[in-house]
Every structure is written in structure tokens, then in C-alpha cells.
Design a protein around this motif. Structure first.
Motif, PDB file in Angstrom:
ATOM      1  N   UNK A 198      -2.263  -8.382   0.135  1.00  6.07           N
ATOM      2  CA  UNK A 198      -1.150  -7.847  -0.659  1.00  6.07           C
ATOM      3  C   UNK A 198      -0.550  -8.912  -1.564  1.00  6.07           C
ATOM      4  N   UNK A 199      -0.565 -10.170  -1.114  1.00  8.26           N
ATOM      5  CA  UNK A 199      -0.074 -11.245  -1.990  1.00  8.26           C
ATOM      6  C   UNK A 199      -0.966 -11.366  -3.226  1.00  8.26           C
ATOM      7  N   UNK A 200      -2.269 -11.222  -3.031  1.00  6.53           N
ATOM      8  CA  UNK A 200      -3.205 -11.290  -4.151  1.00  6.53           C
ATOM      9  C   UNK A 200      -3.036 -10.140  -5.127  1.00  6.53           C
ATOM     10  N   UNK A 201      -2.575  -9.008  -4.642  1.00  6.01           N
ATOM     11  CA  UNK A 201      -2.363  -7.832  -5.485  1.00  6.01           C
ATOM     12  C   UNK A 201      -0.986  -7.835  -6.156  1.00  6.01           C
TER      13      UNK A 201
ATOM     14  N   UNK B   6       9.381  -5.666   1.193  1.00  4.14           N
ATOM     15  CA  UNK B   6       8.886  -4.456   1.871  1.00  4.14           C
ATOM     16  C   UNK B   6       7.524  -4.046   1.320  1.00  4.14           C
ATOM     17  N   UNK B   7       7.345  -4.149   0.001  1.00  4.68           N
ATOM     18  CA  UNK B   7       6.040  -3.809  -0.594  1.00  4.68           C
ATOM     19  C   UNK B   7       4.950  -4.766  -0.102  1.00  4.68           C
ATOM     20  N   UNK B   8       5.296  -6.039   0.056  1.00  5.96           N
ATOM     21  CA  UNK B   8       4.321  -7.012   0.539  1.00  5.96           C
ATOM     22  C   UNK B   8       3.913  -6.731   1.991  1.00  5.96           C
ATOM     23  N   UNK B   9       4.798  -6.071   2.723  1.00  2.94           N
ATOM     24  CA  UNK B   9       4.538  -5.787   4.133  1.00  2.94           C
ATOM     25  C   UNK B   9       4.245  -4.311   4.397  1.00  2.94           C
ATOM     26  N   UNK B  10       3.851  -3.587   3.358  1.00  2.00           N
ATOM     27  CA  UNK B  10       3.638  -2.149   3.497  1.00  2.00           C
ATOM     28  C   UNK B  10       2.555  -1.782   4.524  1.00  2.00           C
TER      29      UNK B  10
END
Length: 98
Positions: free
Chosen positions: A13-16, A87-91
């Protein structure tokens, strides 16, 4: 979820994300309770002085993801947008059922 699954999903998710790795690292520090610039710098740089944290804090503030609460103590907080970004990073985390 195993630790390796968490790590792989977080890296994915960090890469995205549109945020730089430095921004994500600083935001996670603030989300984890490190609200002072000195604390964040000490955690990320093992006590070494680094301009990266200062520059990253300024960048996050300009993007309205964090806010400077106290200029004298350099106390920061996540904004609503910053919390949503985390929150988006941990979805990928499982959500509790009610």
C-alpha cells in the motif's frame, strides 16, 4: 494476520500511495504518539540530527495532513485528512464484526 503478512501488505500500500516513504514514516510516528519533532527525529534517526524530518514535517503541513499545534515545542498532530490517509494505508487490516 502474521507479522510478515502485515509487512508485505503495508509495503504494497505504501508503494501504491502518492505519499513518499519519508512522509508515511513521519505520519505513522505521529499516529503512534510521537508528536514532537525531537521525538520523531530521535526515533527515525537514532538520535542523529537530520534535516529530513524538518523538511518532511513542513511538506506534510503544507499538504494539510498534519498541523503544528505549538511552535515553541514543535508539537504536531494529524489532521482529519492525515488520519484518513493513515486509514487508507491500513485498509488491508481485518475489520471487527459487530
Amino acid at each position: 494476520m502474521k507479522a510478515i503478512d502485515f509487512a508485505c501488505n503495508l509495503l504494497k500500500t505504501m508503494g501504491e500511495s502518492d505519499l513518499s516513504t519519508a512522509c508515511v514514516r513521519v505520519m505513522f510516528c505521529i499516529a503512534a504518539g510521537l508528536h514532537y519533532k525531537e521525538e520523531i527525529n530521535h526515533f527515525l534517526n537514532k538520535g542523529n540530527i537530520s534535516g529530513n524530518v524538518s523538511n518532511t514535517l513542513k511538506r506534510l503541513e503544507a499538504h494539510k495532513l498534519i498541523t503544528l499545534i505549538d511552535h515553541d515545542t514543535e508539537l504536531y498532530r494529524l489532521t482529519t485528512e492525515g488520519k484518513e490517509s493513515i486509514a487508507r494505508l491500513l485498509h488491508f487490516l481485518p475489520h471487527p464484526r459487530h
